[in-house]
Design an enzyme around this catalytic site. Structure first.
Site, mmCIF file in Angstrom:
data_model
loop_
_atom_site.group_PDB
_atom_site.id
_atom_site.type_symbol
_atom_site.label_atom_id
_atom_site.label_comp_id
_atom_site.label_asym_id
_atom_site.label_seq_id
_atom_site.Cartn_x
_atom_site.Cartn_y
_atom_site.Cartn_z
ATOM 1 N N GLY A 267 0.951 -1.323 0.023
ATOM 2 C CA GLY A 267 -0.226 -0.041 -0.049
ATOM 3 C C GLY A 267 0.661 1.066 0.023
ATOM 4 N N VAL B 155 2.537 4.592 2.114
ATOM 5 C CA VAL B 155 2.815 5.696 4.140
ATOM 6 C C VAL B 155 2.884 7.301 3.323
ATOM 7 C CG1 VAL B 155 4.379 6.426 5.563
ATOM 8 C CG2 VAL B 155 3.972 3.385 4.744
ATOM 9 N N ASP C 160 9.764 -9.777 8.739
ATOM 10 C CA ASP C 160 10.142 -8.629 7.272
ATOM 11 C C ASP C 160 11.335 -7.592 7.919
ATOM 12 O OD1 ASP C 160 10.317 -8.486 5.322
ATOM 13 O OD2 ASP C 160 8.508 -6.565 5.556
HETATM 14 N N1 ADE Z 1 7.310 5.513 6.077
HETATM 15 C C1 ADE Z 1 7.369 4.315 6.876
HETATM 16 N N2 ADE Z 1 6.721 4.633 8.289
HETATM 17 C C2 ADE Z 1 7.267 5.758 8.766
HETATM 18 C C3 ADE Z 1 7.602 6.276 9.972
HETATM 19 N N3 ADE Z 1 6.420 5.993 11.128
HETATM 20 N N4 ADE Z 1 8.036 7.479 10.037
HETATM 21 C C4 ADE Z 1 8.416 8.437 8.945
HETATM 22 N N5 ADE Z 1 8.484 7.673 7.835
HETATM 23 C C5 ADE Z 1 8.455 6.684 7.821
#
Ligand code: ADE
Length: 313
Positions: free
Chosen positions: A29, A31, A148
């Protein structure tokens, strides 16, 4: 008026969230950096087909004692529906520096920074792996295997303290509960231990923790490749990128790691550095072909602590 006791719990409420910037997109997905009224947060958006990994991840974050500084902090989750589409959101703290992988692509690290990132990362992994017993079962923290572990799933805070993220594949081992699911090859091919690549199926708790430690060895190697211990540092490459490139097939990884027993190259210049030279045996003991010979996260943490106290350059 509304009875406040009937108000939804924070994890179910409609968070007043505004998506700001897409940070990453992958199989799982996407972020986003997002805004809550009082802080930036990260929102991981799962497509509805990945409901299982969204639910598993929430389940892991909701275990007792999961608020620890080297584990990414969970804030809440929600199901977002409109007429066309349902999305599953998972909200966590946001860390501006992003993942260790991204950081190493753009930056080198000093020996002191390597020690700090390495220790805080292994402290998080040791914490995840350890059980915290309690006479009241509902308050005990079970051992958790990540499944993972990789530099993309380690985030860096402003002061380079590491925290572990992405528990969509994690497994908890509740004491006394049997364990009879079948577990296919999961995780990221590049970081799969030889026994996972081989397709072994009969894993117990300790076997899963050892699989994480193999990957941990690869991540410490990534840190070493970007350490300005002495002399020039080459550009960043993922583990085995030199051997199999960016999109290895399962077969290529099997041939390399199981059959040829290849591991990432040890740079001869590391032998000349008082700290890096001593770290070599530690990474080699993490990625041992024999899973039972691998170091535990607690042991790696202790060794990194000794090294950082004894080697100041
Ligand atoms: N990439 C994936 N999760 C993140 C997070 N919590 N803060 C910053 N970058 C990210």
């Amino acid at each position: 008026t509304v009875d406040p006791s009937l108000a939804p719990t924070p994890s179910q409420s409609s968070l007043n969230l505004q998506l700001l910037e897409l940070k990453a997109k992958g199989r799982y997905g996407s972020v986003w950096k997002a805004q809550l009224p009082d802080q930036y947060v990260a929102v991981k958006i799962f497509p509805l087909q990945d409901k299982q990994s969204w639910m598993s991840e929430i389940d892991i974050y909701n275990l007792p004692h999961m608020k620890q500084e080297n584990i990414l902090h969970f804030i809440g989750s929600e199901r977002r529906e409109d007429t066309l589409n349902t999305e599953l959101w998972l909200v966590t703290e946001f860390h501006e520096k992003g993942s260790l992988c991204d950081y190493l692509k753009a930056n080198t690290v000093t020996w002191a920074q390597l020690c700090h990132i390495g220790q805080t990362m292994t402290r998080g992994l040791a914490y995840l792996h350890d059980e915290i017993p309690s006479p009241i079962h509902s308050q005990a923290k079970p051992a958790v295997a990540h499944r993972d572990f990789k530099s993309k799933n380690v985030l860096l805070k402003q002061d380079l303290t590491a925290c572990i993220a992405d528990f969509g594949l994690a497994l908890k081992f509740e004491p006394g509960k049997g364990f009879n699911e079948t577990h296919p090859q999961v995780g990221t091919r590049r970081y799969m231990a030889p026994e996972v690549l081989e397709g072994a199926i009969c894993f117990n708790r300790d076997s899963f923790l050892r699989i994480d430690m193999y990957a941990c060895g690869l991540v410490i190697w990534e840190l070493m490749t970007r350490c300005t211990g002495d002399g020039p540092v080459k550009e960043y490459h993922l583990p085995f990128e030199a051997e199999v490139g960016l999109q290895p097939t399962l077969e290529e990884m099997q041939t390399l790691v199981v059959t040829q027993k290849v591991r990432p190259a040890i740079n001869p210049s590391w032998e000349k550095h008082p700290g890096l030279s001593k770290l070599i045996s530690t990474v080699e003991e993490c990625w041992d072909q024999d899973a039972e010979a691998r170091l535990s996260a607690g042991c790696v943490l202790e060794r990194l602590g000794q090294l950082s106290r004894n080697v100041n350059s």
